[in-house]
Write a protein that holds these residues in place. Structure first.
Motif, PDB file in Angstrom:
ATOM      1  N   ALA A   1       4.921  -2.949   0.313  1.00 19.05           N
ATOM      2  CA  ALA A   1       3.477  -2.748   0.440  1.00 19.05           C
ATOM      3  C   ALA A   1       3.002  -3.061   1.847  1.00 19.05           C
ATOM      4  O   ALA A   1       3.650  -3.791   2.591  1.00 19.05           O
ATOM      5  N   THR A   2       1.850  -2.496   2.162  1.00 18.97           N
ATOM      6  CA  THR A   2       1.140  -2.854   3.380  1.00 18.97           C
ATOM      7  C   THR A   2      -0.110  -3.610   2.952  1.00 18.97           C
ATOM      8  O   THR A   2      -0.944  -3.058   2.227  1.00 18.97           O
ATOM      9  N   ILE A   3      -0.204  -4.863   3.347  1.00 18.37           N
ATOM     10  CA  ILE A   3      -1.381  -5.662   3.018  1.00 18.37           C
ATOM     11  C   ILE A   3      -2.443  -5.352   4.056  1.00 18.37           C
ATOM     12  O   ILE A   3      -2.243  -5.559   5.254  1.00 18.37           O
ATOM     13  N   LEU A   4      -3.568  -4.833   3.597  1.00 20.38           N
ATOM     14  CA  LEU A   4      -4.606  -4.339   4.493  1.00 20.38           C
ATOM     15  C   LEU A   4      -5.678  -5.359   4.810  1.00 20.38           C
ATOM     16  O   LEU A   4      -6.369  -5.235   5.819  1.00 20.38           O
ATOM     17  N   GLY A   5      -5.852  -6.359   3.946  1.00 20.01           N
ATOM     18  CA  GLY A   5      -6.886  -7.353   4.200  1.00 20.01           C
ATOM     19  C   GLY A   5      -7.093  -8.252   3.009  1.00 20.01           C
ATOM     20  O   GLY A   5      -6.409  -8.146   1.996  1.00 20.01           O
ATOM     21  N   GLY A   6      -8.052  -9.152   3.150  1.00 17.69           N
ATOM     22  CA  GLY A   6      -8.364 -10.072   2.073  1.00 17.69           C
ATOM     23  C   GLY A   6      -9.012 -11.326   2.589  1.00 17.69           C
ATOM     24  O   GLY A   6      -9.447 -11.396   3.746  1.00 17.69           O
ATOM     25  N   LYS A   7      -9.050 -12.333   1.744  1.00 15.40           N
ATOM     26  CA  LYS A   7      -9.715 -13.593   2.067  1.00 15.40           C
ATOM     27  C   LYS A   7      -8.942 -14.748   1.481  1.00 15.40           C
ATOM     28  O   LYS A   7      -8.513 -14.704   0.335  1.00 15.40           O
TER      29      LYS A   7
ATOM     30  N   ALA B   1      -7.254 -13.698  -2.201  1.00 11.50           N
ATOM     31  CA  ALA B   1      -7.531 -12.390  -2.798  1.00 11.50           C
ATOM     32  C   ALA B   1      -7.252 -11.370  -1.702  1.00 11.50           C
ATOM     33  O   ALA B   1      -7.845 -11.434  -0.625  1.00 11.50           O
ATOM     34  N   SER B   2      -6.310 -10.468  -1.948  1.00 11.80           N
ATOM     35  CA  SER B   2      -5.944  -9.484  -0.926  1.00 11.80           C
ATOM     36  C   SER B   2      -5.887  -8.089  -1.535  1.00 11.80           C
ATOM     37  O   SER B   2      -5.873  -7.931  -2.753  1.00 11.80           O
ATOM     38  N   TYR B   3      -5.844  -7.106  -0.651  1.00 12.66           N
ATOM     39  CA  TYR B   3      -5.667  -5.728  -1.114  1.00 12.66           C
ATOM     40  C   TYR B   3      -4.684  -5.022  -0.197  1.00 12.66           C
ATOM     41  O   TYR B   3      -4.515  -5.395   0.970  1.00 12.66           O
ATOM     42  N   GLY B   4      -3.992  -4.051  -0.752  1.00 13.58           N
ATOM     43  CA  GLY B   4      -3.009  -3.317   0.026  1.00 13.58           C
ATOM     44  C   GLY B   4      -2.628  -2.026  -0.656  1.00 13.58           C
ATOM     45  O   GLY B   4      -3.182  -1.676  -1.706  1.00 13.58           O
TER      46      GLY B   4
END
Length: 119
Positions: free
Chosen positions: A63-69, A81-84
């Protein structure tokens, strides 16, 4: 308040809603940022996202993790909490981990979940 709590599912819904806002999405996906120039800081103040600082070099192959907090409170421990997206399919993912004892288990938990479920 002892009655104020959030589960992983709640955080996933909050992140999903935040990603619909272009400004929130940009903030959540920004690795480095320099603040505006002030007389006290003539070159601005460089800031880096903790999420990317800790994951850089250990990203999952799937996966490529695109961002989060990232976050921490005593009651919940270290949380992320992240999104990818999956590298093979481009499928979108939201991953939430709560209750970690330190930053490293939180980050490794995120990476392990992406490795296990993202494709």
């Amino acid at each position: 308040d002892s009655d104020h709590y959030t589960c992983c599912y709640d955080m996933a819904i909050i992140l999903q809603a935040a990603l619909k806002n272009p400004v929130c999405k940009k903030v959540l996906s920004t690795y480095q940022y320099t603040t505006s120039v002030t007389p006290q800081h003539p070159e601005g103040i460089p800031l880096s996202a903790t999420l990317f600082e800790y994951m850089y070099g250990t990203e999952p192959e799937t996966a490529t993790i695109l961002g989060g907090k990232t976050g921490f409170v005593n009651e919940a421990g270290y949380c992320i909490a992240s999104y990818g997206t999956g590298t093979a399919t481009g499928s979108e993912y939201i991953v939430v981990t709560l209750g970690n004892s330190s930053r490293w288990p939180a980050f490794h938990g995120q990476i392990d979940l992406y490795k296990q479920f993202a494709n």
